[in-house]
Design a protein around this motif. Structure first.
Motif, mmCIF file in Angstrom:
data_model
loop_
_atom_site.group_PDB
_atom_site.id
_atom_site.type_symbol
_atom_site.label_atom_id
_atom_site.label_comp_id
_atom_site.label_asym_id
_atom_site.label_seq_id
_atom_site.Cartn_x
_atom_site.Cartn_y
_atom_site.Cartn_z
ATOM 1 N N GLY A 254 -0.523 -14.808 8.959
ATOM 2 C CA GLY A 254 0.021 -13.327 8.031
ATOM 3 C C GLY A 254 -1.634 -12.786 8.535
ATOM 4 N N ASP A 255 -2.511 -13.760 8.587
ATOM 5 C CA ASP A 255 -3.647 -12.964 9.195
ATOM 6 C C ASP A 255 -3.599 -11.943 10.017
ATOM 7 N N TYR A 256 -4.323 -11.312 10.116
ATOM 8 C CA TYR A 256 -4.586 -10.040 11.557
ATOM 9 C C TYR A 256 -5.275 -9.076 11.971
ATOM 10 N N THR A 257 -5.446 -8.968 12.991
ATOM 11 C CA THR A 257 -6.734 -7.932 13.659
ATOM 12 C C THR A 257 -6.039 -7.349 14.120
ATOM 13 N N ILE A 258 -7.173 -6.155 13.918
ATOM 14 C CA ILE A 258 -6.469 -4.585 14.516
ATOM 15 C C ILE A 258 -8.266 -3.478 15.230
ATOM 16 N N ILE A 259 -7.777 -3.713 16.263
ATOM 17 C CA ILE A 259 -9.090 -2.496 16.985
ATOM 18 C C ILE A 259 -8.699 -1.159 17.820
ATOM 19 N N SER A 260 -9.246 -0.808 17.760
ATOM 20 C CA SER A 260 -8.986 1.076 17.194
ATOM 21 C C SER A 260 -9.832 1.249 18.438
ATOM 22 N N GLY A 261 -8.865 2.472 19.209
ATOM 23 C CA GLY A 261 -9.920 3.007 20.715
ATOM 24 C C GLY A 261 -9.582 4.551 21.026
ATOM 25 N N GLY A 299 -7.523 -9.081 8.415
ATOM 26 C CA GLY A 299 -6.871 -9.147 7.129
ATOM 27 C C GLY A 299 -5.642 -10.016 6.942
ATOM 28 N N THR A 300 -5.128 -10.449 6.120
ATOM 29 C CA THR A 300 -3.870 -11.206 6.048
ATOM 30 C C THR A 300 -2.742 -9.916 5.257
ATOM 31 N N LEU A 301 -1.848 -9.615 5.649
ATOM 32 C CA LEU A 301 -0.396 -9.549 5.254
ATOM 33 C C LEU A 301 0.286 -10.525 4.107
ATOM 34 N N ALA A 302 0.169 -9.864 3.136
ATOM 35 C CA ALA A 302 0.824 -11.007 2.125
ATOM 36 C C ALA A 302 2.308 -11.074 2.552
ATOM 37 N N VAL A 303 2.933 -11.403 1.362
ATOM 38 C CA VAL A 303 5.030 -11.222 1.077
ATOM 39 C C VAL A 303 4.973 -9.926 0.705
ATOM 40 N N ASP A 304 5.883 -8.488 0.757
ATOM 41 C CA ASP A 304 6.313 -7.401 0.709
ATOM 42 C C ASP A 304 5.085 -6.364 1.107
ATOM 43 N N ASP A 305 4.226 -7.007 1.506
ATOM 44 C CA ASP A 305 2.778 -6.283 3.095
ATOM 45 C C ASP A 305 3.710 -5.774 3.972
ATOM 46 N N ALA A 306 3.056 -4.240 4.493
ATOM 47 C CA ALA A 306 3.179 -4.001 6.209
ATOM 48 C C ALA A 306 2.257 -3.034 6.762
ATOM 49 N N LEU A 307 2.238 -3.181 7.759
ATOM 50 C CA LEU A 307 1.467 -2.367 8.680
ATOM 51 C C LEU A 307 2.120 -1.278 8.930
ATOM 52 N N MET A 308 1.257 -0.312 9.185
ATOM 53 C CA MET A 308 1.300 1.316 10.106
ATOM 54 C C MET A 308 1.396 2.029 11.208
ATOM 55 N N PHE A 309 1.415 2.078 12.401
ATOM 56 C CA PHE A 309 0.726 2.823 13.217
ATOM 57 C C PHE A 309 1.326 3.874 13.554
ATOM 58 N N TYR A 310 0.629 5.027 14.104
ATOM 59 C CA TYR A 310 1.315 6.126 14.565
ATOM 60 C C TYR A 310 0.046 6.960 15.153
ATOM 61 N N THR A 311 0.758 8.109 16.032
ATOM 62 C CA THR A 311 0.216 8.946 17.057
ATOM 63 C C THR A 311 0.075 9.691 16.010
ATOM 64 N N ASP A 312 -0.681 10.980 16.917
ATOM 65 C CA ASP A 312 -1.549 11.978 16.330
ATOM 66 C C ASP A 312 -0.009 13.294 16.592
ATOM 67 N N GLY A 313 0.779 13.187 16.689
ATOM 68 C CA GLY A 313 1.505 13.973 16.589
ATOM 69 C C GLY A 313 2.266 13.837 15.186
ATOM 70 N N VAL A 314 2.015 13.251 14.625
ATOM 71 C CA VAL A 314 3.130 12.137 12.847
ATOM 72 C C VAL A 314 1.679 13.219 12.113
ATOM 73 N N VAL A 315 0.691 13.235 12.496
ATOM 74 C CA VAL A 315 -0.253 13.353 11.132
ATOM 75 C C VAL A 315 -0.946 14.958 11.496
ATOM 76 N N GLU A 316 -0.913 15.537 12.783
ATOM 77 C CA GLU A 316 -1.389 16.457 13.264
ATOM 78 C C GLU A 316 -0.537 18.005 13.731
ATOM 79 N N SER A 317 -0.827 18.933 13.311
ATOM 80 C CA SER A 317 -0.423 20.062 13.496
ATOM 81 C C SER A 317 -1.110 20.816 13.891
ATOM 82 N N ARG A 318 -0.850 22.217 13.983
ATOM 83 C CA ARG A 318 -1.068 23.746 14.494
ATOM 84 C C ARG A 318 -2.001 24.497 12.992
#
Length: 374
Positions: A254-261, A299-318
């Protein structure tokens, strides 16, 4: 009957070969289609000479338009010349019998306008292929590259869900994903948002998706982003940058690594607290500077945990900035968790205002033993 049955496979095989030859854009296929359309034109001519009312001059627009869809420029010009001769013959003969009426003059003018439009369109095709073949090749390329974004089969207890919508209804998007799973059960996924939206960003995303799809799993995450950054810088595109987020998960521990650009921050659902936490990975968007830096979070994802990724079109608008959109997403996604993770990306996407391309990717972990007993 037996002789006809014997010939049928041969005829079907010949037709199939001609169709395949046309789909490849070969000269042989082009000649075959040109001959068929010329034959259709000749049929219209013969019927018109017998009775002009059954095949007036306007009917000759049919092979002309079919040629636009199926022929390259040079064969199409030959077909148009043949159609012009046939139209001149039938109209001249009919005019000698019944005179040149205003309706026939109007039809001829319309035919000339159609021919000019067809010639202009054909001469400006950058691919040099008929419209239908060119579109089919582009769609096939898109489908092949999108297949790279299909998450491989995951072991029991893991699930990945995604949702995507396109700007303006076009089937090409600047948002895409690539994924890879190693034999050691290490999953890598990259969600990318190429600058622009719809068809304008679609061709760029196709190129970048091909590059990333060939490198994911072969390079370390930071090296992968550095290679993608160099690729974008070499393209010399106007506004040729992209944001991306990379996650690498050990599906055993369940160990994870995230890199963002330059990508909107990932969200981590922590079942113990019942909240979506904002991940701290940050970095410069790809394609802007020669030596960007990328922060890494673990980090480490435990049971019933989750990771969510999304693009800016989901959270940004005029009407909403990014930070306000992220807070909305945290709250709404938190409400939807109670119904399970499976439909969460789609339900969130249905509530997002149309505008930009938008995508959501969710990776969740559940109890494999509990799943087997249910």
């Amino acid at each position: 009957m037996s002789s006809l049955s014997h010939l049928r496979p041969t005829i079907e095989g010949y037709v199939d070969d001609r169709i395949v030859s046309w789909r490849t854009g070969s000269s042989e296929g082009q000649r075959t289609v040109c001959l068929v359309l010329s034959g259709l034109t000749l049929v219209f001519l013969l019927v018109s000479l017998i009775d002009y009312r059954l095949a007036a001059a306007a009917w000759f627009a049919v092979p002309m338009l079919l040629g636009t869809l199926t022929l390259r420029h040079q064969p199409l010009m030959g077909l148009l010349a043949f159609i012009a001769v046939c139209v001149a013959v039938t109209v001249t003969r009919e005019s000698m019998i019944n005179g040149m009426t205003a309706g026939r003059i109007s039809t001829l003018i319309a035919m000339i306008v159609i021919a000019v439009i067809v010639m202009y369109d054909s001469s400006h095709r950058r691919s040099g292929l008929p419209r239908t073949i060119g579109e089919a090749m582009l769609v096939d390329l898109r489908d092949r590259l999108q297949a790279q974004g299909s998450v491989p089969e995951l072991p029991a207890g893991w699930s990945a869900r995604s949702a995507m919508k396109y700007a303006g209804g076009a089937r090409f998007s600047g948002d895409f994903m690539v994924a890879n799973k190693t034999e050691r059960d290490v999953l890598e996924m990259v969600l990318v948002d190429v600058c622009g939206k719809g068809v304008a960003a679609g061709t760029r995303s196709l190129q970048l998706a091909g590059a990333l799809g060939g490198l994911i799993g072969a390079l370390e995450p930071v090296k992968l982003f550095e290679a993608a950054n160099d690729f974008l810088l070499r393209q010399n595109w106007d506004d040729g940058f992209a944001t991306a987020v990379h996650v690498q998960v050990d599906l055993t521990s369940g160990d994870y690594t995230i890199i963002s650009g330059g990508h909107p921050p990932a969200l981590r659902w922590r079942d113990a607290t019942g909240t979506w936490e904002i991940d701290g990975a940050r970095g410069l968007a790809l394609g802007i500077a020669e030596d960007p830096t990328f922060d890494r979070t673990t980090g480490t994802l435990a049971v019933d945990d989750a990771l969510m990724f999304y693009t800016d079109g989901v959270v940004e608008s005029r009407s909403q900035d990014v930070m306000a959109g992220i807070e909305w997403l945290r709250g709404r996604a938190g409400e939807l968790v109670a119904a399970g993770f499976d439909e969460l990306p789609r339900k969130v996407m249905d509530e997002v205002d149309a505008g930009d391309d938008r995508a959501i990717l969710l990776l969740s972990r559940t109890d494999p033993v509990g799943n087997l007993t249910q």
